[in-house]
Design a protein around this motif. Sequence first.
Motif, PDB file in Angstrom:
ATOM      1  N   VAL A 396       0.833  -1.207   0.000  1.00 36.59           N
ATOM      2  CA  VAL A 396       0.000   0.000   0.000  1.00 36.59           C
ATOM      3  C   VAL A 396       0.869   1.258   0.000  1.00 36.59           C
ATOM      4  O   VAL A 396       1.913   1.307   0.653  1.00 36.59           O
ATOM      5  N   ARG A 397       0.405   2.252  -0.717  1.00 32.27           N
ATOM      6  CA  ARG A 397       1.023   3.584  -0.698  1.00 32.27           C
ATOM      7  C   ARG A 397       0.021   4.538  -0.055  1.00 32.27           C
ATOM      8  O   ARG A 397      -1.082   4.728  -0.555  1.00 32.27           O
ATOM      9  N   VAL A 398       0.400   5.133   1.070  1.00 31.76           N
ATOM     10  CA  VAL A 398      -0.494   6.017   1.827  1.00 31.76           C
ATOM     11  C   VAL A 398      -0.334   7.450   1.317  1.00 31.76           C
ATOM     12  O   VAL A 398       0.777   7.967   1.226  1.00 31.76           O
ATOM     13  N   VAL A 399      -1.474   8.064   0.971  1.00 32.86           N
ATOM     14  CA  VAL A 399      -1.462   9.436   0.460  1.00 32.86           C
ATOM     15  C   VAL A 399      -2.397  10.289   1.314  1.00 32.86           C
ATOM     16  O   VAL A 399      -3.544   9.903   1.573  1.00 32.86           O
ATOM     17  N   LYS A 400      -1.887  11.446   1.750  1.00 28.85           N
ATOM     18  CA  LYS A 400      -2.709  12.384   2.502  1.00 28.85           C
ATOM     19  C   LYS A 400      -3.169  13.492   1.553  1.00 28.85           C
ATOM     20  O   LYS A 400      -2.365  14.192   0.955  1.00 28.85           O
ATOM     21  N   GLU A 401      -4.484  13.593   1.386  1.00 29.05           N
ATOM     22  CA  GLU A 401      -5.046  14.576   0.468  1.00 29.05           C
ATOM     23  C   GLU A 401      -5.009  15.982   1.082  1.00 29.05           C
ATOM     24  O   GLU A 401      -4.742  16.162   2.279  1.00 29.05           O
ATOM     25  N   LYS A 402      -5.305  16.986   0.251  1.00 26.14           N
ATOM     26  CA  LYS A 402      -5.261  18.376   0.700  1.00 26.14           C
ATOM     27  C   LYS A 402      -6.258  18.656   1.812  1.00 26.14           C
ATOM     28  O   LYS A 402      -6.029  19.514   2.668  1.00 26.14           O
ATOM     29  N   ASP A 403      -7.389  17.918   1.814  1.00 27.67           N
ATOM     30  CA  ASP A 403      -8.396  18.150   2.854  1.00 27.67           C
ATOM     31  C   ASP A 403      -8.064  17.423   4.154  1.00 27.67           C
ATOM     32  O   ASP A 403      -8.842  17.427   5.104  1.00 27.67           O
ATOM     33  N   GLY A 404      -6.910  16.740   4.195  1.00 24.56           N
ATOM     34  CA  GLY A 404      -6.478  16.059   5.406  1.00 24.56           C
ATOM     35  C   GLY A 404      -6.872  14.592   5.468  1.00 24.56           C
ATOM     36  O   GLY A 404      -6.449  13.875   6.374  1.00 24.56           O
ATOM     37  N   SER A 405      -7.686  14.117   4.533  1.00 26.45           N
ATOM     38  CA  SER A 405      -8.124  12.719   4.536  1.00 26.45           C
ATOM     39  C   SER A 405      -7.008  11.799   4.064  1.00 26.45           C
ATOM     40  O   SER A 405      -6.166  12.185   3.248  1.00 26.45           O
TER      41      SER A 405
END
Length: 414
Positions: A396-405
């Motif tokens: 898995v590659r974890v990505v934090k979006e701009k909205d914090g999710s």
Amino acid sequence: MPVGSNLPLRSVILRYPPSTIEESEESYQLLELPPEIIKAVEASKGKDKESIFPLTIKGKPSDDAVLCTPNSTFQLRTVGISNSILVCRSPHSSSSTSTEGGEKDTLQIRDTCHEILECVAISPNLERIRTILKDSAWKGINSSTNNSLGKRKRGEKENKVKKWTRDQLSSVIQCSEEELDKGLKERNVIEVNGKMLLPPPKELKELLSIMLSLLTIHSLDPTNSTIALSQPMLEALQDDHEVDPSITKEVLTLFGELVKEDGKEEEMWKADIKRIIREIGKGLLVGVKDKKLDEFEDEWRNEVGEEWGDEIDIKLLEGEYLLSPKPLTTSTTFSSSSSLISHFPISSLPLQPSERFSDLFLTRPKWRPEEILPFLKGLTRDGDVKSRDKLVQKFVRVVKEKDGSMWWYPRRSS
């Protein structure tokens, strides 16, 4: 025999056995036991010096062999070693070789090992239970197979489907006895007339819905509708729905507890309402595709009855469904449900981690952590969060979006 036992305390002479004796063809495989098993063996000896701690190797010819303790399963994996290990034994002859310096012990080299077997703790393959028992599964209420698990009636053809005993299942399912008991219960398998019987979700849902209605009718306490006499329920299901009492009694035990109060002969059933409601929901969910969530919940609520309608909770079905946003149309209103539910059982997913993650990311290109975690069950031992997190880090590659999710994406192979 443990490696290193009975070693002499002084120098010895090592010889190969004479090529003329038959024992020179001996071959050994060394097994390295992990600390977890060693501690269990020592604890068992501490309780009773004559007790035997069982270690069983299981697997069909096409399987990778596993080692089972009473409560755990370990994969056996061959590992090469840099230093060869000599397996030695005392010769049958009691004579020893004399030298000028006196007598020295002699050992015969029986084998040279360049590899060992190591034990790796794994999650057992319990889905084989469903695979094995599906051909002889229960056909449901009002079916002819209710009687004696499919005993032929006059004019019916002989049923050649194999029916399995628990011991037969234990011999082909690679897991410990404790894990097998848990796996049978999770899949609602019951034992009737010495044979294991699998009630499919839809058929079980129909039976449990009737049992909930009978529970309300025959309840002993108006303030507690979870307790009722079992005999009236057995008779009602046999007379009105042709369900054999031997099946009904096992289902009552599986979804509750049969008890007798002091001084009374009548047997009472204390129902596990939460588990019953969950299984009814699973039965309703079979085959569902993009159905409005509120409609599904209304159907579920109607199925369990007014008495238990407030007990339903979609979280009870984790690992069995997917929720997706409802597509926006001109007719969409703010009061309508924003989600659609589809049947997506974890039992349909592969057991190998790489294949499991591949299937999950083919189903959805990205996942929220709380949505995907229920579908990772069975890849590692229950409660082994550390091993599960290692798998997540690998695939898995974890990505934090701009909205914090936080979102999980597939890790691309390098």
